[in-house]
Structures are given as structure tokens and as C-alpha cells.
Design a protein around this motif. Structure first.
Motif, mmCIF file in Angstrom:
data_model
loop_
_atom_site.group_PDB
_atom_site.id
_atom_site.type_symbol
_atom_site.label_atom_id
_atom_site.label_comp_id
_atom_site.label_asym_id
_atom_site.label_seq_id
_atom_site.Cartn_x
_atom_site.Cartn_y
_atom_site.Cartn_z
ATOM 1 N N GLU A 362 -44.605 35.467 -10.730
ATOM 2 C CA GLU A 362 -44.040 34.382 -9.792
ATOM 3 C C GLU A 362 -45.095 33.320 -10.027
ATOM 4 O O GLU A 362 -46.473 33.506 -10.393
ATOM 5 N N PHE A 363 -44.853 31.966 -9.942
ATOM 6 C CA PHE A 363 -46.004 30.860 -10.308
ATOM 7 C C PHE A 363 -45.654 29.769 -9.268
ATOM 8 O O PHE A 363 -44.526 29.470 -8.813
ATOM 9 N N VAL A 364 -46.880 29.003 -9.042
ATOM 10 C CA VAL A 364 -46.878 27.695 -8.341
ATOM 11 C C VAL A 364 -47.574 26.653 -9.385
ATOM 12 O O VAL A 364 -48.873 27.179 -9.715
ATOM 13 N N GLN A 365 -46.982 25.487 -9.745
ATOM 14 C CA GLN A 365 -47.554 24.705 -10.625
ATOM 15 C C GLN A 365 -47.567 23.169 -10.100
ATOM 16 O O GLN A 365 -46.612 22.920 -9.651
ATOM 17 N N ARG A 366 -48.679 22.685 -10.202
ATOM 18 C CA ARG A 366 -48.864 21.336 -9.675
ATOM 19 C C ARG A 366 -49.247 20.551 -10.978
ATOM 20 O O ARG A 366 -50.107 20.977 -11.714
ATOM 21 N N CYS A 367 -48.884 19.308 -10.898
ATOM 22 C CA CYS A 367 -49.218 18.381 -12.306
ATOM 23 C C CYS A 367 -49.892 17.165 -11.565
ATOM 24 O O CYS A 367 -49.639 16.587 -10.454
ATOM 25 N N ASP A 368 -50.839 16.681 -12.388
ATOM 26 C CA ASP A 368 -51.494 15.506 -12.489
ATOM 27 C C ASP A 368 -52.200 15.315 -10.892
ATOM 28 O O ASP A 368 -52.141 14.075 -10.271
ATOM 29 N N GLY A 369 -52.641 16.294 -10.251
ATOM 30 C CA GLY A 369 -53.350 16.509 -8.989
ATOM 31 C C GLY A 369 -52.387 16.198 -7.870
ATOM 32 O O GLY A 369 -52.801 15.904 -6.580
ATOM 33 N N SER A 370 -51.014 16.287 -7.975
ATOM 34 C CA SER A 370 -50.247 16.103 -6.841
ATOM 35 C C SER A 370 -50.157 17.227 -6.050
ATOM 36 O O SER A 370 -50.404 18.326 -6.397
ATOM 37 N N SER A 371 -50.006 17.139 -4.777
ATOM 38 C CA SER A 371 -49.669 18.381 -3.886
ATOM 39 C C SER A 371 -48.299 18.989 -3.927
ATOM 40 O O SER A 371 -48.120 20.014 -3.632
ATOM 41 N N GLU A 372 -47.437 18.133 -4.500
ATOM 42 C CA GLU A 372 -46.087 18.727 -4.680
ATOM 43 C C GLU A 372 -46.023 19.591 -5.891
ATOM 44 O O GLU A 372 -46.737 19.527 -6.901
ATOM 45 N N ALA A 373 -45.284 20.796 -5.609
ATOM 46 C CA ALA A 373 -45.446 21.939 -6.628
ATOM 47 C C ALA A 373 -44.044 22.445 -7.118
ATOM 48 O O ALA A 373 -43.093 22.277 -6.394
ATOM 49 N N LEU A 374 -43.889 22.917 -7.911
ATOM 50 C CA LEU A 374 -42.900 23.889 -8.510
ATOM 51 C C LEU A 374 -43.179 25.238 -8.479
ATOM 52 O O LEU A 374 -44.142 25.674 -8.988
ATOM 53 N N ARG A 375 -42.241 25.983 -8.008
ATOM 54 C CA ARG A 375 -42.567 27.609 -7.873
ATOM 55 C C ARG A 375 -41.348 28.295 -8.427
ATOM 56 O O ARG A 375 -40.258 27.581 -8.504
ATOM 57 N N GLY A 376 -41.660 29.252 -8.888
ATOM 58 C CA GLY A 376 -40.505 30.022 -9.859
ATOM 59 C C GLY A 376 -40.773 31.277 -9.676
ATOM 60 O O GLY A 376 -41.969 31.805 -9.642
ATOM 61 N N THR A 377 -39.792 32.264 -10.019
ATOM 62 C CA THR A 377 -39.907 33.852 -10.002
ATOM 63 C C THR A 377 -39.100 34.049 -11.418
ATOM 64 O O THR A 377 -37.819 33.716 -11.693
ATOM 65 N N ILE A 378 -39.795 34.568 -12.426
ATOM 66 C CA ILE A 378 -39.349 35.089 -13.790
ATOM 67 C C ILE A 378 -39.214 36.509 -13.625
ATOM 68 O O ILE A 378 -39.899 37.513 -13.363
#
Length: 382
Positions: A362-378
């Protein structure tokens, strides 16, 4: 096992469906040769069988069930000229098995169902049966599948048939009819509970994983079955069958402002998507291609370590305190990974070669200092 609050969140999250586009990562020079999983039917005939075997059960939670049924009842779409269950409902049924039952070992059999209020068979209820306290028998071949479930006085009988002169394989079989009323080449669906059954049925069978032996007996199965009684617009019953399979899926849940996912909330399974996993304890790659989308991931352990079960802070490149991680699609590549986590819940390696063969992350990824995130489960065979 997930908590009930997590199960409810998972059910609610699956209610949104966003189309995305993506492509395999081009930085292949860092990757070993990919190993692809493709589970498909063997070619052989066979007749319906009634053999029995022991299996399972786990009880529903009302809050979670209400979230599931609200989603299932959201909408009916038009496909091939007739009303069908929304794509989301199959994802919800699979979410039921994933959220309420512990991940099945390779020899396990699991049956779960969720039904919309007004469904005459499921009666608006939801439940998961496991080998812990139920008896399940599964038999069949590439043309017919029979499942029986017994949990005290609670009994299910499921009969599925491939289209005439066709065989089950990893794909979707739409426009299913009642076995005693089917016309032309239609597949058939029959789901009955404690004597309650459909006089006529509108349904769909989604085979997500499927294997048979040399005699055409089923050895592995993951399927989602959808049934409306007596009308294509009637309340829906959705059931999930798992037998001798490990999970094979990708779930994504993104915030609206996330650069890569752009608010995506979507789950991919084996009937629509090809999954690849390669690498070893020093670095691995993963791709998922299906439903008009392509996604890729790279993961590397912190410097001086090996990939193992645990939680890592992530960065653009690995260092002593961060795992290197990137999840993307070609049209939306994160310019700079600026934060997040990677949690490896399970990882498996070939003992002879060291190649990675299974991953649950499971991951949480943020880009360029943003507080918005993409979460995923592989989930790849683990």
C-alpha cells in the motif's frame, strides 16, 4: 483482517469511477526481464459435477453493508442493448471479500455475497463464508461450475454455465439467463439461497482467474457473479467465488488535486487487466494494463537494505532513510516525489533465483510538495 471502518471506506470509495490513461514506464534499463501472470482456461470438455469439499464463514457488519448497497443501487447502465449491473457493483462485491475475509491462502475457498434491498434471493443482506465455520464444495470444468455452501441452516447453491459451444476463460460473460430458460448461445446464472431462487434471471459472469487440470477439472477460480431476478432493472445480487487463488488486483484512490491520479477511484482485476511483476529484494517493477489505462511502479529499498515487510518513507531516489518509489502513468508523471509512504504487507521471492514472485503493498504518494495524494493497493499473488 481489516477493521469495519476500513471496510466501509473501501466500499464507499469504489462507488466512484474515473477514466484514466497511462503507459508502462520507459526506464527499463534498471529492470530485470518482466514475468507476466496470465491465468486462462485449458481446452477440454466436461460435464457438471456435484463433488463436495470442506470450507468457510464470516459475518457482515451493518454499517459496511449499508455503504455497499447504497453503491450497488446507484445506477443501471445500458450494455449490448439491455440493462446491466454497473461495473462498480462487481468491484463492490470483490471489496466485500477483501474487506471482510482474511486473505485466502492458496488452498482456501471463499464465497461472499451482497444484495440490494428488494432482491428476492439475498434479501438485501451481505455475508462472507470462509473455511473457518462453513462447508463449501466447488466442482466443475471449463463449461460448468457448481458451488454449494452450508453454514448451519443457511445454504447456497450456485450454478454457472459458459455460452453454448464456448468455455470459461478469463473475461466477462454478459447477458446471462436462467439455465432452464436460456436462448441461443447465452451463458447461464443460477444463485439460490435457502430455497429462494429466480424464476428468470438477467446476469453476468466475470472470470478474473481460472485454471483447470489435464482432465479439465477446475483447480483455481476467482469469479464475480451478478444476478437480477425476473427483470433486468430488478435489485441486484452480487456474489464472489474464490478457490485456490491469491489476490490479483490494483486499487487506486486519489485526491482531486493529485497530479498523477487526478482524483481517480478505480479498481482493476484479472478480467480486464494484465499485471506484471519483476525484480528482487534490491529493486522491483510493476505494471498494470487494462480498462484503457496503463500504470507502472518502481520500488527500491533504502541504501544498504533489502525490500521486506515494513513501512518506509519514500523519496525520488533511495537513500539511507528513504525507499525509492514512483507510481505513474506516461501522460501524468510526477515531476518530483516529495513525500509519502510505502508499506509492504507481504513480499515473496523465488528461493532458487531470488526473483520477486508476490507483492502486497500500500502506498501514499505526493508530488511537488502538494498535500494532495494518490493512494494505492497492489495485490500480486500475495
Amino acid at each position: 483482517m481489516r477493521s469495519w471502518s476500513d471496510a466501509e471506506r473501501l466500499a464507499k470509495a469504489t462507488c466512484r469511477s474515473v477514466r484514466t490513461n497511462g503507459e508502462r514506464d520507459s526506464r527499463s534499463e534498471r529492470r530485470p526481464r518482466p514475468k507476466m501472470i496470465l491465468v486462462a482456461a485449458r481446452s477440454a470438455g466436461g460435464e457438471e459435477s456435484d463433488d463436495s469439499a470442506a470450507t468457510h464463514s464470516c459475518r457482515r457488519n451493518n454499517e459496511w453493508a449499508h455503504a455497499v448497497l447504497a453503491c450497488v443501487g446507484e445506477s443501471i447502465i445500458m450494455e449490448r442493448g439491455m440493462k446491466q449491473l454497473p461495473i462498480r457493483c462487481a468491484s463492490i462485491a470483490l471489496a466485500a471479500a477483501a474487506a471482510l475475509a482474511a486473505p485466502a491462502a492458496s488452498a482456501a475457498t471463499v464465497f461472499s455475497f451482497t444484495s440490494q434491498a428488494g432482491d428476492s434471493v439475498g434479501l438485501g443482506e451481505s455475508k462472507v463464508y470462509t473455511e473457518a465455520d462453513s462447508t463449501i464444495s466447488l466442482s466443475g470444468d471449463s463449461r460448468h461450475i457448481i458451488v454449494r455452501v452450508e453454514d448451519g441452516s443457511d445454504n447456497w447453491y450456485v450454478s454457472l454455465g459458459a455460452p453454448v459451444e464456448q468455455k470459461f476463460e478469463v473475461r466477462r460473460f454478459a447477458d446471462a439467463e436462467n439455465p432452464t430458460r436460456r436462448t441461443g448461445r447465452a451463458p447461464y446464472v443460477y444463485l439460490a439461497n435457502n430455497g429462494r431462487r429466480c424464476d428468470d434471471a438477467w446476469g453476468e459472469i466475470r472470470i478474473q482467474q481460472f485454471e483447470t487440470d489435464a482432465d479439465d477439472n477446475i483447480t483455481a477460480l476467482e469469479a464475480t457473479v451478478l444476478q437480477h431476478c425476473d427483470s433486468a432493472a430488478a435489485p441486484v445480487l452480487a456474489a464472489v467465488i474464490r478457490h485456490n487463488v491469491e489476490p490479483l488486483s490494483l486499487k487506486l484512490d486519489g485526491d482531486p488535486g493529485d497530479f498523477v491520479g487526478e482524483g481517480i477511484d478505480k479498481t482493476y482485476y484479472g478480467d480486464t487487466t494484465l499485471f506484471q511483476l519483476w525484480g528482487d529484494a534490491q529493486g522491483a517493477g510493476y505494471t498494470a494494463s487494462g480498462s484503457r489505462d496503463r500504470w507502472s511502479a518502481e520500488l527500491y529499498p533504502p541504501v544498504g537494505q533489502a525490500l521486506h515487510v515494513g513501512t518506509y518513507a519514500i523519496a525520488e531516489t533511495a537513500d539511507a532513510s528513504h525507499a525509492g518509489f514512483r507510481f505513474e502513468r506516461p501522460t501524468r508523471r510526477c515531476p518530483q516525489i516529495s513525500g509519502g509512504t510505502l508499506e509492504i504487507k507481504a513480499v515473496e521471492f523465488d528461493p532458487a533465483t531470488g526473483a520477486m514472485t508476490g507483492l502486497h503493498a500500500e502506498f501514499v504518494q505526493r508530488c511537488d510538495g502538494s498535500s494532495e495524494a494518490l493512494r494505492g493497493t497492489i495485490r500480486y499473488q500475495a
